[in-house]
Scaffold this active site. Structure first.
Site, PDB file in Angstrom:
ATOM      1  N   SER A  86      32.981  39.212  40.271  1.00  0.00           N
ATOM      2  CA  SER A  86      34.185  38.510  40.721  1.00  0.00           C
ATOM      3  C   SER A  86      33.958  37.656  41.960  1.00  0.00           C
ATOM      4  O   SER A  86      34.709  36.720  42.208  1.00  0.00           O
ATOM      5  CB  SER A  86      35.313  39.514  40.993  1.00  0.00           C
ATOM      6  OG  SER A  86      35.029  40.298  42.127  1.00  0.00           O
ATOM      7  N   LYS A 134      37.433  40.804  47.959  1.00  0.00           N
ATOM      8  CA  LYS A 134      38.111  39.548  47.645  1.00  0.00           C
ATOM      9  C   LYS A 134      38.172  38.666  48.885  1.00  0.00           C
ATOM     10  O   LYS A 134      37.896  39.102  50.005  1.00  0.00           O
ATOM     11  CB  LYS A 134      39.536  39.811  47.135  1.00  0.00           C
ATOM     12  CG  LYS A 134      39.634  40.741  45.937  1.00  0.00           C
ATOM     13  CD  LYS A 134      38.983  40.163  44.692  1.00  0.00           C
ATOM     14  CE  LYS A 134      39.038  41.153  43.532  1.00  0.00           C
ATOM     15  NZ  LYS A 134      38.301  40.654  42.347  1.00  0.00           N
TER      16      LYS A 134
END
Length: 230
Positions: A86, A134
């Protein structure tokens, strides 16, 4: 006598002497074998006792530092590994199975000193046992275009963040579960330790200006866009 009635007593005298000589050699060889279960030599016992004494002394000296180590690990900084795709190409860019080593700044979580564009580690809002890595895209008060075909505009609620992975095609982030509470933030990623070819500071990356259409909370405590406060 029939062969079936032969016994040792009916053997030729030469064969009997041969049997005795073989038996003697077997007993001699058995006597020459070292006995198992003997105590080790004295010098080996001494070396073992010295090694145990050194280990006990090291342990005794290290015990007072255990709380300090745990305190640093839990509240100041720690080393962690990030897996998955990711955050590619920022992390794990070499292959799908690689795991980059990162230095986490945990003081930034308690003091909330992270900014838009910083990479953070947070607990998953759907599974608190899972940690996510993230990038902060929006902070409270910001208006953010969702990263999908609808281009829906979302305002980040108070005390929340909008987070996304750098790999837009393979990331489970705020575009799927919405804005996340700041209380879920565990650390800011400050440094990449592995692989050695990529060691260095993890840089802040400015969010796309065509997606963050209004700036809310800033470190300066006003509504000035965050890039003008640097």
């Amino acid at each position: 006598a029939p062969a079936s009635q032969l016994s040792c007593s009916s053997l030729h005298p030469c064969l009997k002497s041969t049997r005795r000589s073989h038996a003697g050699r077997i007993r001699t060889r058995l006597d020459a074998q070292p006995l198992t279960g003997r105590r080790p030599p004295v010098h080996q016992n001494k070396m073992l006792h010295e090694a145990l004494a050194v280990a006990a002394d090291v342990t005794k000296r290290a015990v007072p530092f255990v709380p300090l180590f745990l305190g640093i690990h839990d509240y100041v900084a720690s080393i962690s590994y990030v897996s998955g795709r990711s955050m590619q190409p920022t992390f794990n860019g070499n292959s799908n199975g690689s795991c980059d080593a990162l230095l986490l700044n945990k003081l930034s979580a308690s003091r909330r000193t992270y900014e838009r564009g910083d990479v953070i580690v947070l607990r998953s809002p759907s599974d608190p046992a899972e940690l996510l890595t993230k990038r902060v895209i929006g902070m409270e008060g910001d208006l953010v275009y969702m990263r999908n075909a609808s281009r829906e505009v979302v305002q980040v609620p108070r005390g929340h963040l909008w987070v996304e992975g750098d790999n837009r095609y393979n990331s489970n982030d705020s575009n799927a579960f919405g804005a996340v509470a700041e209380g879920l933030v565990q650390a800011r990623v400050d440094f990449k330790l592995w692989p050695l070819s990529e060691v260095g500071v993890v840089k802040r990356k400015e969010p796309p200006r065509d997606r963050v259409v209004q700036m809310g909370k800033t470190t300066a405590g006003n509504n000035t866009p965050w890039w003008l406060n640097k």
